[in-house]
Design an enzyme around this catalytic site. Structure first.
Site, PDB file in Angstrom:
ATOM      1  N   CYS A  11       7.652   4.131   6.010  1.00 50.75           N
ATOM      2  CA  CYS A  11       6.800   3.857   4.851  1.00 50.75           C
ATOM      3  C   CYS A  11       7.596   3.537   3.590  1.00 50.75           C
ATOM      4  CB  CYS A  11       5.909   5.072   4.583  1.00 50.75           C
ATOM      5  SG  CYS A  11       6.827   6.605   4.461  1.00 50.75           S
ATOM      6  N   CYS A  40       0.840  -1.204   0.000  1.00 51.30           N
ATOM      7  CA  CYS A  40       0.000   0.000   0.000  1.00 51.30           C
ATOM      8  C   CYS A  40       0.872   1.251   0.000  1.00 51.30           C
ATOM      9  CB  CYS A  40      -0.932  -0.030   1.215  1.00 51.30           C
ATOM     10  SG  CYS A  40      -2.176   1.287   1.235  1.00 51.30           S
ATOM     11  N   CYS A  41       1.909   1.273   0.858  1.00 55.03           N
ATOM     12  CA  CYS A  41       2.816   2.432   0.894  1.00 55.03           C
ATOM     13  C   CYS A  41       3.574   2.577  -0.428  1.00 55.03           C
ATOM     14  CB  CYS A  41       3.818   2.300   2.046  1.00 55.03           C
ATOM     15  SG  CYS A  41       3.196   2.792   3.663  1.00 55.03           S
ATOM     16  N   CYS A  61      -3.501   4.017   9.528  1.00 52.76           N
ATOM     17  CA  CYS A  61      -2.231   3.499  10.045  1.00 52.76           C
ATOM     18  C   CYS A  61      -1.645   4.390  11.145  1.00 52.76           C
ATOM     19  CB  CYS A  61      -1.216   3.361   8.917  1.00 52.76           C
ATOM     20  SG  CYS A  61      -1.785   2.265   7.609  1.00 52.76           S
ATOM     21  N   CYS A  66      -1.187   8.395   7.481  1.00 58.48           N
ATOM     22  CA  CYS A  66      -2.525   8.088   6.990  1.00 58.48           C
ATOM     23  C   CYS A  66      -3.420   7.639   8.158  1.00 58.48           C
ATOM     24  CB  CYS A  66      -2.458   6.954   5.979  1.00 58.48           C
ATOM     25  SG  CYS A  66      -1.547   7.359   4.481  1.00 58.48           S
TER      26      CYS A  66
HETATM   27 FE1  SF4 Z   1      -1.421   2.748   2.925  1.00 57.44          FE
HETATM   28 FE2  SF4 Z   1      -1.129   3.006   5.579  1.00 57.44          FE
HETATM   29 FE3  SF4 Z   1       0.980   3.350   3.904  1.00 57.44          FE
HETATM   30 FE4  SF4 Z   1      -1.000   5.142   4.008  1.00 57.44          FE
HETATM   31  S1  SF4 Z   1       0.464   4.629   5.663  1.00 57.44           S
HETATM   32  S2  SF4 Z   1      -0.054   4.378   2.164  1.00 57.44           S
HETATM   33  S3  SF4 Z   1      -2.824   3.814   4.291  1.00 57.44           S
HETATM   34  S4  SF4 Z   1      -0.181   1.439   4.318  1.00 57.44           S
END
Ligand code: SF4
Length: 235
Positions: A231, A122-123, A208, A205
């Protein structure tokens, strides 16, 4: 401010290594002045909109400096409000980067709540790749990293070489403590994210990030319980 000619990667690396040694003891404004003089419009500040300290410092030596913000689609409203306030009142040029996919498009391809199942992916999709692309036109970028934030940041150079992006990475407040930041914010009336006063000393985010308890490490609320501390932007 003139737009300086682009340097080759070897030149940038040499510049970073020399400046990292020579500016280790320098004040943040002097570090940023070096970056502005060396790179001109090929220098930008990145901000998570936790506060606008580095953007404020940079605007003092380079009015109108580009301030790059990564809108992952998962930010708290307070963070987007901080971005909007910075754009409205500060002498900076806020640039918002977005991932290639909206959250809905990502959910359709990878399934919902990818952040819970594979936060690294996701990151990578929502932070690392967009920043890589967004920084393409710059030779150097500034961050608000500080050595006292976490063990993984303890050796952050004030100027270093970012091998992943092949750019100069400037961390002008690397040697500052939280007290230094608080003093600067109070002295200059710097815009800060309202969540800082609501139990969130480190803001990412929404899915998280959680509040931290009294005495916990400032970044303990980031990816809590997931064995993840960064991240990928700074690793
Ligand atoms: Fe995704 Fe969490 Fe990374 Fe944001 S901090 S990009 S929601 S995994």
């Amino acid at each position: 401010m003139t737009t300086l000619q682009a340097h080759s990667a070897d030149e940038l690396r040499a510049l970073a290594e020399t400046a990292g040694r020579e500016l280790e003891e320098a004040e943040p404004l002097d570090i940023l002045r070096w970056a502005a003089d060396t790179f001109g419009k090929r220098f930008c500040v990145t901000s998570s909109m936790e506060d606008a300290v580095v953007a404020h410092l940079a605007s003092r030596v380079m009015p109108g400096v580009d301030v790059v913000f990564l809108d992952t689609g998962y930010h708290f409203p307070e963070t987007l409000g901080t971005r909007d306030a910075v754009a409205a009142v500060m002498d900076v040029n806020v640039i918002t980067l977005t991932p290639r996919q909206t959250v809905a498009e990502q959910d359709a391809e990878y399934g919902p709540r990818l952040h819970d199942r594979d936060p690294d992916l996701c990151c990578a999709l929502r932070k690392v790749k967009p920043l890589q692309e967004g920084l393409a036109g710059y030779s150097a970028w500034a961050t608000g990293l500080r050595r006292d934030e976490s063990p993984t940041r303890a050796n952050t150079p004030v100027v270093g070489w970012d091998e992943k992006r092949r750019k100069v990475k400037v961390s002008p407040i690397a040697r500052w403590t939280q007290d230094d930041v608080d003093r600067y914010v109070a002295e200059h009336g710097v815009i800060t994210n309202l969540l800082l006063m609501d139990g969130y000393p480190s803001i990412g985010c929404a899915p998280c990030t959680r509040r931290v308890a009294e005495g916990e490490d400032a970044r303990a609320g980031r990816w809590a319980g997931r064995g993840k501390t960064e991240c990928g932007l700074h690793g």
